[in-house]
Enzyme design. Structure first.
Site, mmCIF file in Angstrom:
data_model
loop_
_atom_site.group_PDB
_atom_site.id
_atom_site.type_symbol
_atom_site.label_atom_id
_atom_site.label_comp_id
_atom_site.label_asym_id
_atom_site.label_seq_id
_atom_site.Cartn_x
_atom_site.Cartn_y
_atom_site.Cartn_z
ATOM 1 N N HIS A 1 52.172 29.588 19.790
ATOM 2 C CA HIS A 1 51.015 31.057 20.136
ATOM 3 C C HIS A 1 50.121 31.081 18.670
ATOM 4 C CE1 HIS A 1 49.399 33.580 22.691
ATOM 5 N NE2 HIS A 1 49.048 35.105 21.722
ATOM 6 N N SER B 1 44.166 33.731 23.191
ATOM 7 C CA SER B 1 44.836 34.891 23.931
ATOM 8 C C SER B 1 44.028 36.495 24.345
ATOM 9 C CB SER B 1 45.685 35.406 22.568
ATOM 10 O OG SER B 1 46.617 36.316 23.095
ATOM 11 N N ASP C 1 55.434 29.154 24.005
ATOM 12 C CA ASP C 1 54.947 30.888 23.443
ATOM 13 C C ASP C 1 55.661 31.881 23.999
ATOM 14 O OD1 ASP C 1 53.155 32.670 23.566
ATOM 15 O OD2 ASP C 1 51.025 31.508 23.793
#
Length: 282
Positions: free
Chosen positions: A260, A149, A226
């Protein structure tokens, strides 16, 4: 530069350790997790740097990703720093989850009051490797970098801004084009100011479009389910297009059903360590 050991646990034949040190770049105490594989007892090992995402500390990756077994098998040291300076007593540093504490974005801040402490880019690319090379059996010629991320963004920019420094790079659900997404715009305006031209120095898509270094093989895994992908925070298509234009090899894997979370990272971390080992142990 003194390192104080905070913890040490036997793991996959090696040791998962956490250390604390006084950072000259960040002007505060920082914690960093270091996994030492069994091979490190007798010889120098390559180093895989892991950069975590928003809200994380040095703990998330070492407790949730399950990276130690593959690192042990391939003889790789893993270094996982914290994601921002801590306890700097900057007004507003703890007000939001996506800016300030736990959200350093791996940039060197140029704006008050952040510029004194928030120099994560130099910390990761210069201070931390010096510290690791001085205190552990690390091969200084063999480094690679990865992240998730915000940390995937960090890994990509570190590799693209330093041609040849890292032997490999990979990322899980990286923020690929921060100047075009809400997370990046918030962070960059706060740390770097309103001149958007200065933001481009920390945007992987922009950096890929002008990359002229040695071949860099990029591996990216992205969960298809995600929530931040569908919210246009990650924008991998923009990076892939830039890399394609510059003929930078990218393996992009859209993984159905994955989100995620660290469950996603746990599912594919072994593939990433193998990708890095191919270049680090060449």
């Amino acid at each position: 530069m003194a390192l104080a050991q905070v913890s040490s646990n036997k793991c996959s034949g090696g040791y998962q350790k956490v250390f604390e040190h006084d950072s000259t770049e960040l002007k505060c105490k920082m914690k960093v997790a270091v996994y030492l594989p069994p091979k490190a007892e007798n010889e120098k090992c390559p180093v895989f740097y892991w950069l975590s995402g928003l809200t994380c500390t040095e703990q998330n990756f070492i407790t949730k990703a399950g990276s130690q077994q593959a690192a042990s098998e391939h003889g790789i040291i893993i270094v996982a720093p914290d994601t921002s300076p801590r306890g700097c007593n900057i007004e507003g540093e703890d007000e939001s989850w996506d800016f300030g504490t736990g959200a350093g974005f791996y940039v060197n801040a140029t704006q008050d009051p952040w510029k004194t402490n928030y120099c994560m880019y130099t910390y990761v690319t210069e201070e931390l490797p010096r510290l690791i090379n001085a205190n552990f059996p690390a091969d200084p010629e063999k480094m690679s970098i990865s992240g998730h991320s915000m940390g995937g963004h960090g890994a990509l920019i570190c590799a693209l801004k330093n041609p040849g420094k890292y032997k490999a790079v990979s990322a899980f659900a990286p923020i690929c084009n921060p100047i075009q997404c809400a997370w990046g715009q918030k962070a960059f305006s706060g740390y770097l100011g309103e001149d958007k031209k200065t933001w481009e120095a920390y945007d992987a898509t922009v950096l890929a479009a002008s990359y002229s270094g040695p071949q860099l093989d990029i591996l990216i895994d992205q969960g298809r389910d995600d929530q931040f992908l569908s919210a246009s925070q990650l924008l991998p298509d923009n990076l892939i297009a830039a890399c394609s234009e510059k003929k930078i090899p990218v393996v992009f894997r859209l993984q159905p059903g994955y989100d995620h979370s660290y469950f996603f990272i746990y599912s594919f971390i072994t593939d990433h360590i193998k990708h890095h080992a191919k270049f680090l142990n060449a």
